[in-house]
Design an enzyme around this catalytic site. Structure first.
Site, PDB file in Angstrom:
ATOM      1  N   LYS A   3       0.832  -1.197   0.000  1.00 51.53           N
ATOM      2  CA  LYS A   3       0.000   0.000   0.000  1.00 51.53           C
ATOM      3  C   LYS A   3       0.871   1.253   0.000  1.00 51.53           C
ATOM      4  O   LYS A   3       2.095   1.181   0.179  1.00 51.53           O
ATOM      5  CB  LYS A   3      -0.920   0.004   1.227  1.00 51.53           C
TER       6      LYS A   3
ATOM      7  N   ARG B  97     -10.383   0.329  15.607  1.00 52.65           N
ATOM      8  CA  ARG B  97     -10.183   1.022  14.348  1.00 52.65           C
ATOM      9  C   ARG B  97     -11.046   0.312  13.307  1.00 52.65           C
ATOM     10  O   ARG B  97     -12.227   0.102  13.527  1.00 52.65           O
ATOM     11  CB  ARG B  97      -8.677   1.025  13.999  1.00 52.65           C
TER      12      ARG B  97
ATOM     13  N   HIS C  32      -6.038  -6.910  13.391  1.00 57.13           N
ATOM     14  CA  HIS C  32      -4.771  -6.184  13.415  1.00 57.13           C
ATOM     15  C   HIS C  32      -4.408  -5.862  14.856  1.00 57.13           C
ATOM     16  O   HIS C  32      -5.265  -5.472  15.654  1.00 57.13           O
ATOM     17  CB  HIS C  32      -4.886  -4.893  12.606  1.00 57.13           C
TER      18      HIS C  32
ATOM     19  N   ARG D 113       1.309 -10.832   7.483  1.00 55.02           N
ATOM     20  CA  ARG D 113       1.134  -9.649   6.645  1.00 55.02           C
ATOM     21  C   ARG D 113       2.204  -8.593   6.941  1.00 55.02           C
ATOM     22  O   ARG D 113       1.898  -7.508   7.427  1.00 55.02           O
ATOM     23  CB  ARG D 113      -0.235  -8.997   6.887  1.00 55.02           C
TER      24      ARG D 113
ATOM     25  N   TYR E 162      14.222  30.227   7.874  1.00 52.44           N
ATOM     26  CA  TYR E 162      13.075  30.895   8.467  1.00 52.44           C
ATOM     27  C   TYR E 162      13.116  30.844   9.994  1.00 52.44           C
ATOM     28  O   TYR E 162      13.404  29.809  10.599  1.00 52.44           O
ATOM     29  CB  TYR E 162      11.778  30.219   8.019  1.00 52.44           C
TER      30      TYR E 162
ATOM     31  N   CYS F 175      12.478  23.999   4.995  1.00 49.85           N
ATOM     32  CA  CYS F 175      11.521  24.761   4.192  1.00 49.85           C
ATOM     33  C   CYS F 175      10.807  23.824   3.217  1.00 49.85           C
ATOM     34  O   CYS F 175      11.055  22.621   3.184  1.00 49.85           O
ATOM     35  CB  CYS F 175      12.247  25.869   3.436  1.00 49.85           C
ATOM     36  N   MET F 176       9.928  24.363   2.409  1.00 51.14           N
ATOM     37  CA  MET F 176       9.166  23.523   1.487  1.00 51.14           C
ATOM     38  C   MET F 176      10.064  22.808   0.484  1.00 51.14           C
ATOM     39  O   MET F 176       9.845  21.633   0.170  1.00 51.14           O
ATOM     40  CB  MET F 176       8.111  24.345   0.739  1.00 51.14           C
ATOM     41  N   ASP F 177      11.080  23.516  -0.003  1.00 46.48           N
ATOM     42  CA  ASP F 177      11.893  22.982  -1.096  1.00 46.48           C
ATOM     43  C   ASP F 177      13.371  22.877  -0.770  1.00 46.48           C
ATOM     44  O   ASP F 177      14.158  22.462  -1.629  1.00 46.48           O
ATOM     45  CB  ASP F 177      11.759  23.877  -2.338  1.00 46.48           C
TER      46      ASP F 177
END
Length: 404
Positions: free
Chosen positions: A42, A141, A173, A229, A275, A331-333
């Site tokens: 998955k 769950r 599970h 599993r 930042y 940071c983001m990038d």
């Protein structure tokens, strides 16, 4: 594994060792020699690539494949090129049950509403639906609650008698398998046995009973039943720090995450970095810019500075490699490393966030996914799974050569 050349013009890559996945499955089978093995692929194979990971797992001896969503199941069945049982377990009302049944995907009944939708899907597909009943044994769950179990089993038995479904599996599970002495494990095992009793009393005879995830596959042989599993362990990571490193179980990590330095420059003492200025240089130094950030899957909680050390990154050639910590905010990038005064690193040099040390997984001089999890306050599962699509994947052996 020998790492392939870094692709030109690519800022970051994840190299996936398919042979490691195959070998990990072989090792897992040795831990559960009397059970079939479902490799969980998955979330795009835990970030490794669903189809390449699935093929490698099958080459290593996996006999089943497991996914969470209907879209994953249908893509897996369409792209696999060979027949193997595929189970999907996280479905919502309105899921494409007819398409799943037509594609010979095993579907899960985990709530009362699902019984009638599975039956309708079987009628629409014109074939018998292969069903696994998931019971809630204490995780609270996904899974049929104890109070609903009798009615759900009775309805499934009637549908099996009428030829619309075949109950081929019963599963649950574990909540705390990564803590081998946790008292909930025994309680859940007892609850699972009780649920199996309800199923058998209704005249159902499932082919497989399955309860063991990665941690239970490695440490709880009494819970292996007919099928195990494993998920994270297929990719060579330990299910949790309490269980020790993956090498203890004959596993090796399959993913190496690297980037190239985008720039290197001098910064004076007392300057804030990134930042919020979480990090301030303590001396005249050299900083390097690494062109990956949380947009690529690097956790922002791996920032470093006044709140604590940042995520670890290996820098430099093998003979002079050192592990540095992220300096300042992720940071983001991009993120920044304090390379130290007099550093000789150059733009284009490769740095390793986690993975293999010149072909040796988890070398002492290269961080691993658990190291990043520790720095970010999370688990290794999240570290490997969250890598974004813009991080180029490279496969060794090259796709098409197959995995040994």
């Amino acid at each position: 594994m020998t790492l392939p050349p870094f692709p030109d013009g690519v800022p970051a890559r994840a190299v996936v060792d398919l042979d490691a996945i195959s070998d990990n499955v072989r090792a897992l089978r040795e831990h559960a020699p009397s059970s079939d093995l479902m490799a969980v692929v998955k979330a795009d194979g835990y970030g490794h690539g669903m189809l390449p990971a699935a093929r490698a797992a099958l080459a290593g001896g996996a006999t089943w494949l497991g996914v969470a969503t209907a879209a994953e199941a249908l893509a897996l069945r369409a792209g696999l090129g060979q027949h193997v049982p595929v189970l999907v377990w996280l479905l919502t009302p309105g899921a494409p049950f007819a398409d799943l049944v037509a594609a010979d995907v095993d579907v899960t009944v985990a709530a009362p509403w699902a019984v009638d939708e599975v039956a309708a899907g079987a009628r629409a597909a014109g074939r018998v639906a292969r069903v696994h009943l998931k019971v809630d044994t204490g995780l609270s769950r996904n899974g049929v609650a104890t109070g609903d179990l009798g009615a759900v089993v009775e309805r499934l038995a009637a549908l099996e008698a009428s030829g619309e479904v075949r109950v081929v599996g019963v599963f649950s599970h574990l909540a705390c398998a990564d803590e081998p002495d946790h008292p909930s494990i025994a309680r859940q095992a007892t609850a699972f046995d009780a649920a199996l009793g309800v199923v058998e009393a209704a005249g159902l005879r499932p082919e497989v009973r399955h309860l063991a995830n990665s941690a239970a596959t490695l440490t709880l042989p009494d819970l292996h039943h007919d099928l195990v599993r494993p998920g994270i362990s297929v990719y060579g990571n330990s299910p949790g720090p309490l269980l020790g490193p993956p090498g203890r179980y004959g596993l090796r990590p399959a993913m190496t995450f690297q980037a190239r330095l985008a720039s290197v420059k001098q910064v004076a003492a007392g300057e804030g970095v990134s930042y919020g200025h979480l990090y301030t240089t303590t001396q005249d130094t050299t900083v390097g810019l690494v062109p990956v950030g949380y947009g690529d899957g690097v956790p922002r909680h791996g920032s470093g500075g006044s709140a604590g050390p940042g995520g670890p990154i290996a820098v430099g050639p093998p003979a002079a490699r050192r592990v540095l910590r992220v300096a300042g905010r992720v940071c983001m990038d991009q993120l920044v490393l304090d390379l130290g005064p007099g550093a000789t690193d150059s733009p284009g040099d490769v740095v390793t966030l986690f993975g293999a040390s010149d072909g040796v997984p988890h070398g002492a001089d290269v961080p691993n996914a658990q190291d990043w999890a520790d720095a970010a306050g999370t688990i290794s599962y999240e570290i490997v799974t969250r890598l974004a699509g813009r991080v180029v994947r490279q496969y060794v052996p090259t796709e098409g050569e197959g995995a040994s």
